[in-house]
Design an enzyme around this catalytic site. Structure first.
Site, short mmCIF file in Angstrom:
data_model
loop_
_atom_site.label_atom_id
_atom_site.label_comp_id
_atom_site.label_asym_id
_atom_site.label_seq_id
_atom_site.Cartn_x
_atom_site.Cartn_y
_atom_site.Cartn_z
CE LYS A 1 -4.06 0.00 2.25
NZ LYS A 1 -5.17 -0.25 1.33
C1 LIG Z 1 -6.03 -1.66 -4.01
C2 LIG Z 1 -6.60 -2.46 -2.89
N1 LIG Z 1 -6.82 -3.76 -3.06
C3 LIG Z 1 -7.35 -4.53 -2.08
C4 LIG Z 1 -7.67 -3.98 -0.85
C5 LIG Z 1 -8.16 -4.86 0.26
O1 LIG Z 1 -7.10 -5.10 1.15
P1 LIG Z 1 -7.33 -5.46 2.66
O2 LIG Z 1 -8.25 -6.63 2.68
O3 LIG Z 1 -5.99 -5.82 3.20
O4 LIG Z 1 -7.93 -4.27 3.31
C6 LIG Z 1 -7.47 -2.61 -0.64
C7 LIG Z 1 -7.85 -1.95 0.59
O5 LIG Z 1 -7.37 -2.03 1.61
C8 LIG Z 1 -6.90 -1.84 -1.67
O6 LIG Z 1 -6.65 -0.54 -1.48
#
Ligand SMILES: Cc1ncc(COP(=O)(O)O)c(C=O)c1O
Length: 303
Positions: free
Chosen positions: A151
């Site tokens: 992220k």
């Molecule tokens: C681009 C993206 N993909 C997937 C997710 C889902 O990830 P997570 O389940 O770790 O929150 C997120 C959000 O958090 C995201 O920003």
């Protein structure tokens, strides 16, 4: 409530004081990484539970490493920064937490530190409405250009363009294909579809975030519903003939999809598997499934 408190480099400060310089590397070049984390209030247990806190902290370490940011952060400080922010604001409701590590230096694009840590937590509920989505004309950033696996804030400009394009076209949201033309994910959520009764999701090599909710649902499908999730490449045209589809993520939780490019899915949304997995997920995050209590960190320590 009056002004809420944020965590900023070891201190809890009022919202208006949680600022960084306009010439910081984070502002100039987007050199920051973050986590989106949920905390769920259990009325029955009178406790606020952070969902999979350690997994989020570990992913933040991966993000810092991949983006070559220098820091002296420890797992303890990362955990503590979130828990202290929640306690200070005395939340007794569902909350979304954003934890950000940023390069504060006013340097050129190669600056690697110093790195600051900030946490903001605010009440948030999802609408849960089934979404009409489109396939984006924007392509997901490939791992060879930027790392979608982690992220990094700058990654989100790719998703931002896709989300804005979808809104302009009258859609609720969108899913992006990767450079190989396979389904990847949404701007801010992982993606599942159901074909022939099989829950299916793109693999972690499809230019997607290593989503914690995705991993959680794969496990819950197996252990609670006796279904093995197929983690495989998904073609664009499979979207149009799927029985069900949904997004998942810390922010989006489990959000059903009703149609793709105006073609309704096989089952009216939410379909039976989407409803089943959403129900299991929400029971787990609220502390109602003892076998998954290890995923929850109590904020007030009453449970
Ligand atoms: C681009 C993206 N993909 C997937 C997710 C889902 O990830 P997570 O389940 O770790 O929150 C997120 C959000 O958090 C995201 O920003």
């Amino acid at each position: 409530m009056s002004e809420r408190y944020l965590y900023m480099n070891g201190r809890l400060v009022p919202y208006s004081e949680a600022t960084i310089h306009v010439q910081s590397n984070a502002v100039k070049y987007g050199t920051s990484v973050f986590e989106g984390v949920r905390a769920y209030w259990s009325e029955r247990q009178q406790e606020l539970y952070v969902f999979r806190l350690d997994e989020h902290c570990r992913r933040l370490f991966d993000s810092l490493k991949l983006m070559r940011m220098d820091h002296e952060l420890t797992l303890d400080e990362m955990r503590h920064s979130i828990l202290e922010t929640l306690r200070k604001n005395e939340y007794r409701e569902d909350v979304h937490v954003r934890q950000t590590a940023y390069v504060a230096a006013d340097g050129n694009v190669e600056a690697t530190g110093p790195t600051g840590l900030a946490v903001d937590a605010r009440p948030r509920k999802m609408a849960g409405k089934a979404l009409d989505i489109c396939v984006s004309s924007w392509v997901r950033i490939p791992d060879t250009a930027m790392p979608p696996r982690i992220k990094c804030s700058a990654n989100y400009q790719n998703g931002r363009l896709a989300a804005l394009e979808a809104k302009a076209g009258g859609y609720d949201y969108t899913v992006l294909l990767n450079t190989r033309g396979k389904v990847s994910e949404a701007p801010g959520a992982a993606f599942f579809l159901v074909r022939g009764g099989v829950p299916t999701t793109p693999p972690l090599t499809a230019d997607v975030l290593e989503s914690i909710t995705r991993t959680t649902l794969v496990q819950l499908f197996r252990e609670q519903h006796g279904l093995t999730v197929a983690e495989r490449d998904v073609d664009r045209t499979e979207l149009y003939v799927a029985e069900e589809a949904f997004f998942c993520g810390s922010g989006w939780e489990v959000t059903p999809v009703a149609s793709v490019d105006r073609l309704p899915l096989g089952q009216p949304a939410p379909g039976p598997l989407t409803r089943a997995i959403a129900d299991t997920y929400f029971r787990a995050v609220r502390g109602e499934m003892p076998e998954y209590r290890g995923w929850l960190t109590p904020v007030y320590g009453r449970a």
